[in-house]
Design an enzyme around this catalytic site. Structure first.
Site, PDB file in Angstrom:
ATOM      1  N   HIS A 139       0.746  -1.037  -0.135  1.00 16.22           N
ATOM      2  CA  HIS A 139       0.005  -0.047  -0.191  1.00 16.22           C
ATOM      3  C   HIS A 139       0.703   1.264   0.060  1.00 16.22           C
ATOM      4  O   HIS A 139       0.419   2.359  -0.130  1.00 16.22           O
ATOM      5  CB  HIS A 139      -0.885   0.132   1.327  1.00 16.22           C
TER       6      HIS A 139
HETATM    7  C1  UD1 Z   1      -1.900   5.541   6.188  1.00 18.95           C
HETATM    8  C2  UD1 Z   1      -0.693   5.968   6.758  1.00 18.95           C
HETATM    9  C3  UD1 Z   1       0.292   4.564   6.473  1.00 18.95           C
HETATM   10  C4  UD1 Z   1      -0.093   3.516   7.272  1.00 18.95           C
HETATM   11  C5  UD1 Z   1      -1.464   2.981   6.534  1.00 18.95           C
HETATM   12  C6  UD1 Z   1      -2.071   1.845   6.750  1.00 18.95           C
HETATM   13  C7  UD1 Z   1      -0.095   8.424   6.754  1.00 18.95           C
HETATM   14  C8  UD1 Z   1       0.830   9.246   5.972  1.00 18.95           C
HETATM   15  N1  UD1 Z   1      -0.003   7.054   6.189  1.00 18.95           N
HETATM   16  O1  UD1 Z   1      -1.547   5.334   4.766  1.00 18.95           O
HETATM   17  O2  UD1 Z   1       1.489   5.106   7.553  1.00 18.95           O
HETATM   18  O3  UD1 Z   1       0.925   2.597   6.907  1.00 18.95           O
HETATM   19  O4  UD1 Z   1      -2.360   4.398   6.797  1.00 18.95           O
HETATM   20  O5  UD1 Z   1      -3.191   1.501   6.198  1.00 18.95           O
HETATM   21  O6  UD1 Z   1      -0.710   8.773   7.710  1.00 18.95           O
HETATM   22  N2  UD1 Z   1      -9.167   5.133   1.967  1.00 18.95           N
HETATM   23  C9  UD1 Z   1     -10.429   4.623   1.730  1.00 18.95           C
HETATM   24  N3  UD1 Z   1     -10.811   4.144   2.990  1.00 18.95           N
HETATM   25  C10 UD1 Z   1     -10.267   4.358   4.080  1.00 18.95           C
HETATM   26  C11 UD1 Z   1      -9.048   4.765   4.251  1.00 18.95           C
HETATM   27  C12 UD1 Z   1      -8.520   5.114   3.075  1.00 18.95           C
HETATM   28  O7  UD1 Z   1     -11.089   4.366   0.885  1.00 18.95           O
HETATM   29  O8  UD1 Z   1     -10.953   3.888   5.070  1.00 18.95           O
HETATM   30  C13 UD1 Z   1      -8.606   5.396   0.589  1.00 18.95           C
HETATM   31  C14 UD1 Z   1      -8.740   7.044   0.042  1.00 18.95           C
HETATM   32  O9  UD1 Z   1      -8.773   6.844  -1.120  1.00 18.95           O
HETATM   33  C15 UD1 Z   1      -7.456   7.664   0.524  1.00 18.95           C
HETATM   34  C16 UD1 Z   1      -6.309   6.513   0.474  1.00 18.95           C
HETATM   35  O10 UD1 Z   1      -7.144   5.066   0.720  1.00 18.95           O
HETATM   36  O11 UD1 Z   1      -7.301   8.786  -0.163  1.00 18.95           O
HETATM   37  C17 UD1 Z   1      -5.164   6.617   1.372  1.00 18.95           C
HETATM   38  O12 UD1 Z   1      -5.582   6.550   2.724  1.00 18.95           O
HETATM   39  P1  UD1 Z   1      -4.706   7.611   3.662  1.00 18.95           P
HETATM   40  O13 UD1 Z   1      -5.333   7.669   5.246  1.00 18.95           O
HETATM   41  O14 UD1 Z   1      -4.251   8.933   3.054  1.00 18.95           O
HETATM   42  O15 UD1 Z   1      -3.217   6.888   3.679  1.00 18.95           O
HETATM   43  P2  UD1 Z   1      -2.808   5.445   3.660  1.00 18.95           P
HETATM   44  O16 UD1 Z   1      -2.189   5.061   2.343  1.00 18.95           O
HETATM   45  O17 UD1 Z   1      -3.990   4.420   4.193  1.00 18.95           O
END
Ligand code: UD1
Length: 359
Positions: A204
């Site tokens: 991821h």
């Molecule tokens: C975040 C953390 C990362 C951790 C990861 C675990 C930061 C900078 N990064 O990254 O360190 O390893 O979580 O999962 O805080 N999304 C959904 N549903 C959700 C959450 C996210 O659809 O419940 C999608 C959205 O499109 C979002 C993308 O995933 O834009 C990324 O989510 P985000 O919280 O920005 O960062 P992660 O890649 O999950």
């Protein structure tokens, strides 16, 4: 006197759960704030149910956004919570945006901060987590360290000795507590797989999954590996969004699933022949569970998993992963042992220090 504990994203839940339960048992007034950085059922709510985390007292519903937007929104909301509740301590864990956002607010309001999983360094500031780690540690008052490298890193950065506490890894407290329950479920049977006869994959990290070339390379690598070992790939929402945009054939031997609940994933993890990952926490869980882990990254902030544990850090060339997988399948495995103080008592040590600090 109240404490505020912060959770926001998936990796926070298994680290904070044992600490929250310990503090509650001691009868502390602990206000649980969930920022809502992760909000899908299978990225958030299901972990509360399975890890017996109490319902958050406050849910900020921040959701996704750019780093600046996400961090800023959390800060604005959290500032008014601190003003209203006037906590004696704010507890944050790990390295996600919610961690830094809440620590920054607390520091500016002169509220002491406890950081769980302090001192880890990848020395790679292209990772947002590295920036979050460095800044959070710099402004924290109690630094709870999970592995030996953390002590060295913080000492080098000039952190005072009396702020540092080598308590071990509270994510391992959760693994220890839930492993039997996870294995009872035999989740691999759902996919018609046998124990020790599949490869579990998670990917991821933006640097691996945000570019189409890199993601196509990963899928082709998994197709290749599936010729010798079935592959199970629970797909993170970030990876799914990117995968949906690509036209790519995924072979039958690669089972794509939704992100898994904690117990299901832990079961899969414990009985995998090989795990391939770019996650931080999974490098630690595999070391504790004595499972061969191939880490698809150029560096790790958790070197103990490589030095003492079963982690093979191979870089981000898919050829090196395939080579390592073949070596492992041919019996060339790493014999690991469990790092110091990963004994299931970290949350207890943390709550002892916090109790003393608040007195
Ligand atoms: C975040 C953390 C990362 C951790 C990861 C675990 C930061 C900078 N990064 O990254 O360190 O390893 O979580 O999962 O805080 N999304 C959904 N549903 C959700 C959450 C996210 O659809 O419940 C999608 C959205 O499109 C979002 C993308 O995933 O834009 C990324 O989510 P985000 O919280 O920005 O960062 P992660 O890649 O999950």
């Amino acid at each position: 006197m109240s404490i505020i504990s912060i959770v926001g994203a998936r990796p926070n839940f298994m680290k904070m759960s044992p600490v929250i339960n310990e503090l509650n048992q001691l009868g502390m007034k602990n206000i649980l704030v969930h920022t809502g950085q992760h909000y899908d059922w299978n990225m958030s709510k299901v972990f509360f149910n399975e890890l017996s985390i109490p319902k958050p007292d406050i849910f900020l519903n921040i959701g996704s956004g750019t780093h600046a937007v996400q961090t800023a929104k959390i800060m604005i909301e959290f500032e008014s919570i601190c003003a209203a509740k006037n906590p004696a301590l704010v507890i944050v864990a790990g390295d996600v945006n919610s961690t830094l956002a809440c620590a920054l607010v607390a520091a500016k309001m002169n509220i002491p901060i406890a950081h769980i999983e302090a001192g880890l360094r990848s020395f790679d500031q292209t990772m947002p987590e590295e920036i979050n780690r460095i800044l959070t540690d710099r402004i924290s008052d109690l630094l709870f360290i999970s592995e030996g490298s953390g002590i060295k890193n913080l000492k080098k950065e000039g952190v005072q000795k009396n702020k540092m506490f080598f308590v071990g890894n509270c994510m391992i407290d959760s693994v220890k507590k839930y492993i039997d329950k996870a294995l009872e479920r035999q989740p691999w049977l759902k996919l018609n797989l046998a124990q020790q006869n599949y490869c579990l994959v998670t990917m991821h990290r933006p640097s691996n999954v945000d570019s189409p070339e890199s993601l196509l390379g990963i899928i082709s690598m998994l197709n290749d590996i599936s010729k010798s070992l079935p592959v199970v790939f629970p797909v993170h929402p970030r990876t799914k969004n990117n995968l949906d945009k690509l036209k790519v054939e995924i072979k039958k031997g690669v089972s794509i699933t939704e992100p898994m609940p904690y117990l299901e994933f832990l079961g899969f993890l414990a009985r995998a022949k090989i795990v391939i990952t770019d996650s931080g926490g999974i490098q630690e869980e595999t070391t504790y569970l004595n499972v061969q882990c191939v880490t698809f990254r150029e560096n790790t902030e958790r070197p103990e998993t490589v030095i003492t544990g079963t982690n093979h850090l191979v870089g981000t060339s898919t050829d090196s992963v395939i080579k390592k997988v073949n070596e492992i399948l041919n019996g060339k495995i790493k014999i690991g042992s469990i790092p110091e103080r990963w004994d299931g008592n970290s949350a207890k040590s943390i709550s002892k220090v916090i109790t003393k600090f608040l007195r």
